[in-house]
Design a protein around this motif. Structure first.
Motif, mmCIF file in Angstrom:
data_model
loop_
_atom_site.group_PDB
_atom_site.id
_atom_site.type_symbol
_atom_site.label_atom_id
_atom_site.label_comp_id
_atom_site.label_asym_id
_atom_site.label_seq_id
_atom_site.Cartn_x
_atom_site.Cartn_y
_atom_site.Cartn_z
ATOM 1 N N LYS A 55 -7.884 11.846 5.093
ATOM 2 C CA LYS A 55 -8.952 12.049 6.568
ATOM 3 C C LYS A 55 -9.468 10.337 6.358
ATOM 4 C CE LYS A 55 -9.971 17.343 7.639
ATOM 5 N NZ LYS A 55 -10.543 17.679 8.615
ATOM 6 N N ARG A 56 -9.904 10.026 5.042
ATOM 7 C CA ARG A 56 -10.834 8.614 4.840
ATOM 8 C C ARG A 56 -9.427 7.222 5.365
ATOM 9 N NH1 ARG A 56 -14.211 11.991 2.355
ATOM 10 N NH2 ARG A 56 -16.587 11.763 2.936
ATOM 11 N N THR A 57 -7.969 7.977 5.049
ATOM 12 C CA THR A 57 -7.599 6.798 5.483
ATOM 13 C C THR A 57 -7.192 5.883 6.829
ATOM 14 O OG1 THR A 57 -6.296 7.552 3.846
ATOM 15 C CG2 THR A 57 -5.133 6.103 4.934
ATOM 16 N N GLN A 58 -7.445 4.310 6.464
ATOM 17 C CA GLN A 58 -8.049 3.771 8.063
ATOM 18 C C GLN A 58 -6.439 3.695 8.327
ATOM 19 O OE1 GLN A 58 -11.235 3.967 8.362
ATOM 20 N NE2 GLN A 58 -10.939 2.157 9.858
ATOM 21 N N VAL A 59 -6.347 3.262 9.431
ATOM 22 C CA VAL A 59 -4.522 3.242 10.083
ATOM 23 C C VAL A 59 -4.783 2.110 10.962
ATOM 24 C CG1 VAL A 59 -2.861 4.193 11.022
ATOM 25 C CG2 VAL A 59 -3.962 5.709 10.004
ATOM 26 N N PHE A 60 -4.679 0.673 10.944
ATOM 27 C CA PHE A 60 -4.318 -0.174 11.372
ATOM 28 C C PHE A 60 -3.019 -0.697 12.149
ATOM 29 C CE2 PHE A 60 -6.588 -0.644 7.582
ATOM 30 C CZ PHE A 60 -7.531 -0.917 7.560
ATOM 31 N N PRO A 61 -2.509 -1.462 12.868
ATOM 32 C CA PRO A 61 -1.042 -2.023 13.736
ATOM 33 C C PRO A 61 -0.908 -2.336 12.940
ATOM 34 C CG PRO A 61 -2.515 -2.394 15.307
ATOM 35 C CD PRO A 61 -4.170 -2.178 14.162
ATOM 36 N N TYR A 62 0.546 -2.293 12.996
ATOM 37 C CA TYR A 62 1.465 -3.070 11.541
ATOM 38 C C TYR A 62 1.946 -4.910 12.144
ATOM 39 C CZ TYR A 62 5.402 -4.345 8.796
ATOM 40 O OH TYR A 62 5.733 -5.187 7.347
ATOM 41 N N ILE A 63 1.348 -5.780 10.744
ATOM 42 C CA ILE A 63 1.136 -7.079 11.068
ATOM 43 C C ILE A 63 2.294 -7.263 9.843
ATOM 44 C CG2 ILE A 63 0.311 -9.148 10.921
ATOM 45 C CD1 ILE A 63 -2.000 -7.744 12.267
#
Length: 72
Positions: A55-63
């Motif tokens: 639940k604490r994992t950060q999710v970002f757009p892939y670059i």
């Protein structure tokens, strides 16, 4: 839809925030978020920190980083 929500913040979003968004703003269930994030990560649409999704994992757009994916 979820990717747009993730991309709104430069620091990405926590899985917990994505589950809340899914519950309130979509027809999908919060329980579906983790498997979707795993698929999106495998398809190089998003990146996660740390790799293990909680639940604490950060999710970002892939670059893609310079030199990433090159063999030589």
């Amino acid at each position: 839809m979820l990717l747009e929500f993730i991309a709104e913040l430069p620091g990405g979003r926590a899985v917990e925030d994505l589950q809340q968004y899914t519950l309130l703003e979509t027809v999908y269930r919060p329980a579906q978020v983790i498997s979707l994030i795993e698929k999106m990560r495998d398809d190089k649409v998003v990146a996660t920190e740390p790799r293990r999704i909680t639940k604490r994992t950060q999710v970002f757009p892939y670059i893609e980083k310079p030199g990433q994916g090159e063999l030589f």
